[in-house]
Design an enzyme around this catalytic site. Structure first.
Site, PDB file in Angstrom:
ATOM      1  N   THR A   1       0.854  -1.198   0.000  1.00 62.15           N
ATOM      2  CA  THR A   1       0.000   0.000   0.000  1.00 62.15           C
ATOM      3  C   THR A   1       0.888   1.245   0.000  1.00 62.15           C
ATOM      4  OG1 THR A   1      -0.177   0.131   2.420  1.00 62.15           O
ATOM      5  CG2 THR A   1      -1.809  -1.234   1.264  1.00 62.15           C
ATOM      6  N   GLY A   2       0.366   2.302  -0.586  1.00 61.48           N
ATOM      7  CA  GLY A   2       1.132   3.557  -0.639  1.00 61.48           C
ATOM      8  C   GLY A   2       2.448   3.381  -1.359  1.00 61.48           C
ATOM      9  N   SER A   3       2.381   2.885  -2.592  1.00 60.66           N
ATOM     10  CA  SER A   3       3.632   2.530  -3.281  1.00 60.66           C
ATOM     11  C   SER A   3       3.828   3.297  -4.587  1.00 60.66           C
ATOM     12  CB  SER A   3       3.688   1.017  -3.518  1.00 60.66           C
ATOM     13  OG  SER A   3       2.468   0.544  -4.028  1.00 60.66           O
TER      14      SER A   3
ATOM     15  N   TYR B   1       1.319  11.398  14.858  1.00 62.59           N
ATOM     16  CA  TYR B   1       2.028  10.435  14.005  1.00 62.59           C
ATOM     17  C   TYR B   1       2.686   9.358  14.875  1.00 62.59           C
ATOM     18  CZ  TYR B   1       5.672   8.646  10.842  1.00 62.59           C
ATOM     19  OH  TYR B   1       6.506   7.836  10.107  1.00 62.59           O
TER      20      TYR B   1
ATOM     21  N   SER C   1       7.877   2.976  12.300  1.00 61.73           N
ATOM     22  CA  SER C   1       8.900   4.032  12.282  1.00 61.73           C
ATOM     23  C   SER C   1       9.664   3.989  13.591  1.00 61.73           C
ATOM     24  CB  SER C   1       8.223   5.398  12.154  1.00 61.73           C
ATOM     25  OG  SER C   1       9.124   6.450  12.429  1.00 61.73           O
TER      26      SER C   1
ATOM     27  N   SER D   1       5.325   6.147  -4.463  1.00 63.88           N
ATOM     28  CA  SER D   1       6.588   6.856  -4.243  1.00 63.88           C
ATOM     29  C   SER D   1       7.240   6.352  -2.963  1.00 63.88           C
ATOM     30  CB  SER D   1       6.355   8.379  -4.171  1.00 63.88           C
ATOM     31  OG  SER D   1       5.960   8.757  -2.873  1.00 63.88           O
ATOM     32  N   GLY D   2       8.426   6.900  -2.689  1.00 60.78           N
ATOM     33  CA  GLY D   2       9.087   6.681  -1.409  1.00 60.78           C
ATOM     34  C   GLY D   2       9.418   5.236  -1.066  1.00 60.78           C
TER      35      GLY D   2
HETATM   36  N1  LIG Z   1      10.451   8.797   5.025  1.00 59.80           N
HETATM   37  C1  LIG Z   1      10.833   8.571   6.265  1.00 59.80           C
HETATM   38  O1  LIG Z   1      11.815   9.167   6.745  1.00 59.80           O
HETATM   39  C2  LIG Z   1      10.115   7.527   7.099  1.00 59.80           C
HETATM   40  C3  LIG Z   1      10.688   7.182   8.334  1.00 59.80           C
HETATM   41  C4  LIG Z   1      10.057   6.214   9.117  1.00 59.80           C
HETATM   42  C5  LIG Z   1       8.884   5.621   8.687  1.00 59.80           C
HETATM   43  N2  LIG Z   1       8.325   6.001   7.496  1.00 59.80           N
HETATM   44  C6  LIG Z   1       7.075   5.340   7.106  1.00 59.80           C
HETATM   45  O2  LIG Z   1       7.197   4.786   5.820  1.00 59.80           O
HETATM   46  C7  LIG Z   1       5.945   4.803   5.149  1.00 59.80           C
HETATM   47  C8  LIG Z   1       6.122   5.459   3.796  1.00 59.80           C
HETATM   48  O3  LIG Z   1       6.666   6.760   3.995  1.00 59.80           O
HETATM   49  P1  LIG Z   1       7.301   7.602   2.795  1.00 59.80           P
HETATM   50  O4  LIG Z   1       8.190   8.616   3.400  1.00 59.80           O
HETATM   51  O5  LIG Z   1       7.796   6.703   1.745  1.00 59.80           O
HETATM   52  O6  LIG Z   1       5.981   8.366   2.306  1.00 59.80           O
HETATM   53  P2  LIG Z   1       5.702   9.190   0.964  1.00 59.80           P
HETATM   54  O7  LIG Z   1       6.934   9.359   0.149  1.00 59.80           O
HETATM   55  O8  LIG Z   1       4.920  10.395   1.410  1.00 59.80           O
HETATM   56  O9  LIG Z   1       4.735   8.204   0.193  1.00 59.80           O
HETATM   57  C9  LIG Z   1       3.506   7.873   0.761  1.00 59.80           C
HETATM   58  C10 LIG Z   1       2.803   6.928  -0.168  1.00 59.80           C
HETATM   59  O10 LIG Z   1       1.564   6.585   0.412  1.00 59.80           O
HETATM   60  C11 LIG Z   1       0.526   6.848  -0.510  1.00 59.80           C
HETATM   61  N3  LIG Z   1      -0.644   7.174   0.287  1.00 59.80           N
HETATM   62  C12 LIG Z   1      -0.797   8.141   1.205  1.00 59.80           C
HETATM   63  N4  LIG Z   1      -2.017   8.075   1.752  1.00 59.80           N
HETATM   64  C13 LIG Z   1      -2.645   7.025   1.164  1.00 59.80           C
HETATM   65  C14 LIG Z   1      -3.928   6.453   1.298  1.00 59.80           C
HETATM   66  N5  LIG Z   1      -4.829   6.956   2.154  1.00 59.80           N
HETATM   67  N6  LIG Z   1      -4.252   5.391   0.526  1.00 59.80           N
HETATM   68  C15 LIG Z   1      -3.366   4.884  -0.362  1.00 59.80           C
HETATM   69  N7  LIG Z   1      -2.127   5.382  -0.527  1.00 59.80           N
HETATM   70  C16 LIG Z   1      -1.781   6.449   0.237  1.00 59.80           C
HETATM   71  C17 LIG Z   1       1.057   7.918  -1.433  1.00 59.80           C
HETATM   72  O11 LIG Z   1       0.473   7.785  -2.700  1.00 59.80           O
HETATM   73  P3  LIG Z   1      -0.439   8.879  -3.437  1.00 59.80           P
HETATM   74  O12 LIG Z   1       0.035  10.241  -2.984  1.00 59.80           O
HETATM   75  O13 LIG Z   1      -0.182   8.605  -4.882  1.00 59.80           O
HETATM   76  O14 LIG Z   1      -1.823   8.559  -2.986  1.00 59.80           O
HETATM   77  C18 LIG Z   1       2.527   7.525  -1.519  1.00 59.80           C
HETATM   78  O15 LIG Z   1       2.702   6.519  -2.498  1.00 59.80           O
HETATM   79  C19 LIG Z   1       4.972   5.540   6.066  1.00 59.80           C
HETATM   80  O16 LIG Z   1       4.179   4.617   6.766  1.00 59.80           O
HETATM   81  C20 LIG Z   1       5.894   6.288   7.020  1.00 59.80           C
HETATM   82  O17 LIG Z   1       5.293   6.501   8.287  1.00 59.80           O
HETATM   83  C21 LIG Z   1       8.914   6.944   6.697  1.00 59.80           C
END
Ligand SMILES: NC(=O)c1ccc[n+]([C@@H]2O[C@H](COP(=O)([O-])OP(=O)(O)OC[C@H]3O[C@@H](n4cnc5c(N)ncnc54)[C@H](OP(=O)(O)O)[C@@H]3O)[C@@H](O)[C@H]2O)c1
Length: 264
Positions: free
Chosen positions: A13-15, A154, A141, A17-18
């Site tokens: 899910t949420g794939s 968060y 996280s 980006s990132g």
């Molecule tokens: N980046 C960090 O430093 C970090 C650190 C620790 C943990 N995390 C965790 O890792 C995970 C991913 O983070 P990230 O930084 O890669 O985030 P990101 O770059 O903001 O990407 C988030 C992804 O989730 C999708 N998304 C958001 N809300 C959604 C929803 N309601 N339904 C379906 N898709 C949804 C977005 O797609 P669309 O915009 O296309 O809908 C996007 O593909 C999160 O759970 C975050 O808490 C991140």
């Protein structure tokens, strides 16, 4: 260790980006049939096209659905009744002072970051048990174990994911299905890149901004740099594989040592 997920279907899910996109790439390179997900049809279709071109896999598809809602989860489940690997990665984050967070925002964070994964796991996990094999991975996280003052809502959701995944792992004990949480630390995703670039003057090169952010904002990191999404994806791909069969009910850190506790 040659990870081979040929014949397995993995939903991330949420794939678009990132970290989610990197995890999907890792799973696709390991041979899995990968299903990408995001809220928007076009962004999801673009991600499928790009990942297909990048990996050469012919088994990447996408389902656009908002996993933060019951309707979105139902749409996803209807289009994809079974998976072997579920990666609950979709998540949102934003800095807001704790006493300024209204009820609706607490609820929205819970819905998108926690209930999304619960709904999907509640459907898919018993069916994995029926087949005798499965992997459920919650992307939590380091904020699960070090509550960030600037986004307590968060942090609340990330801690909740640990309890949910541990409890689900206990429920499926001895079945061949494992449930774990993965705890990334600060990772260079597009959103984090913009956030860090915005902290410093425009003429500061990103490498310098990254170094300063880690020194000033994340001083406990032992890595002293942002983690790259592929580094998170490597752990997720391992946990999704046969090789992780003795790892369940765990909270697995891939945080560059930023959490100061020895065990989460
Ligand atoms: N980046 C960090 O430093 C970090 C650190 C620790 C943990 N995390 C965790 O890792 C995970 C991913 O983070 P990230 O930084 O890669 O985030 P990101 O770059 O903001 O990407 C988030 C992804 O989730 C999708 N998304 C958001 N809300 C959604 C929803 N309601 N339904 C379906 N898709 C949804 C977005 O797609 P669309 O915009 O296309 O809908 C996007 O593909 C999160 O759970 C975050 O808490 C991140």
């Amino acid at each position: 260790m040659n990870i081979d997920l040929t014949g397995k279907t993995a939903l991330v899910t949420g794939s678009t980006s990132g970290i989610g996109l990197a995890a999907a790439e890792g799973l696709a390179r390991a041979g899995a049939d990968v299903v990408l997900n995001g809220r928007d049809e076009q962004r999801t279709a673009n991600a499928v096209k790009n990942l297909t071109e990048k990996t050469g896999s012919t088994k990447v598809r996408g389902i656009a659905a908002d996993v933060g809602t019951a309707e979105g989860a139902a749409k996803l489940i209807e289009a994809l009744p079974d998976v072997d690997v579920l990666v609950n990665n979709a998540g949102i984050f934003e800095a807001v002072p704790v006493f300024d967070i209204p009820d609706e925002e607490w609820q929205r964070y819970f819905d998108v970051n926690v209930l999304s994964g619960i709904r999907l796991a509640r459907h898919y996990t018993p069916r994995m048990v029926g087949r005798g094999w499965g992997r459920v991975i919650f992307v939590s996280s380091e904020s699960a174990v070090q509550t960030p003052t600037e986004m307590v809502h968060y942090g609340m959701t990330k801690t909740a994911q640990l309890a949910v995944s541990r409890g689900m792992a206990q429920e499926v004990a001895g079945t061949g299905v494992t449930v774990n949480s993965v705890l990334p630390g600060p990772t260079l995703t597009p959103g984090v890149q913009d956030f860090i670039a915005g902290l410093y003057d425009e003429d500061v090169p990103f490498e310098e901004a990254e170094r300063r952010f880690m020194a000033e904002g994340r001083p406990t990191s032992l890595l002293k740099r942002l983690i790259r999404p592929v580094e998170i994806a490597n752990l997720i791909t391992y946990v999704a594989s046969e090789f992780s069969s003795a790892t369940t009910g765990g909270a697995l850190r891939v945080d560059g040592g930023v959490a100061t506790a020895i065990i989460p």
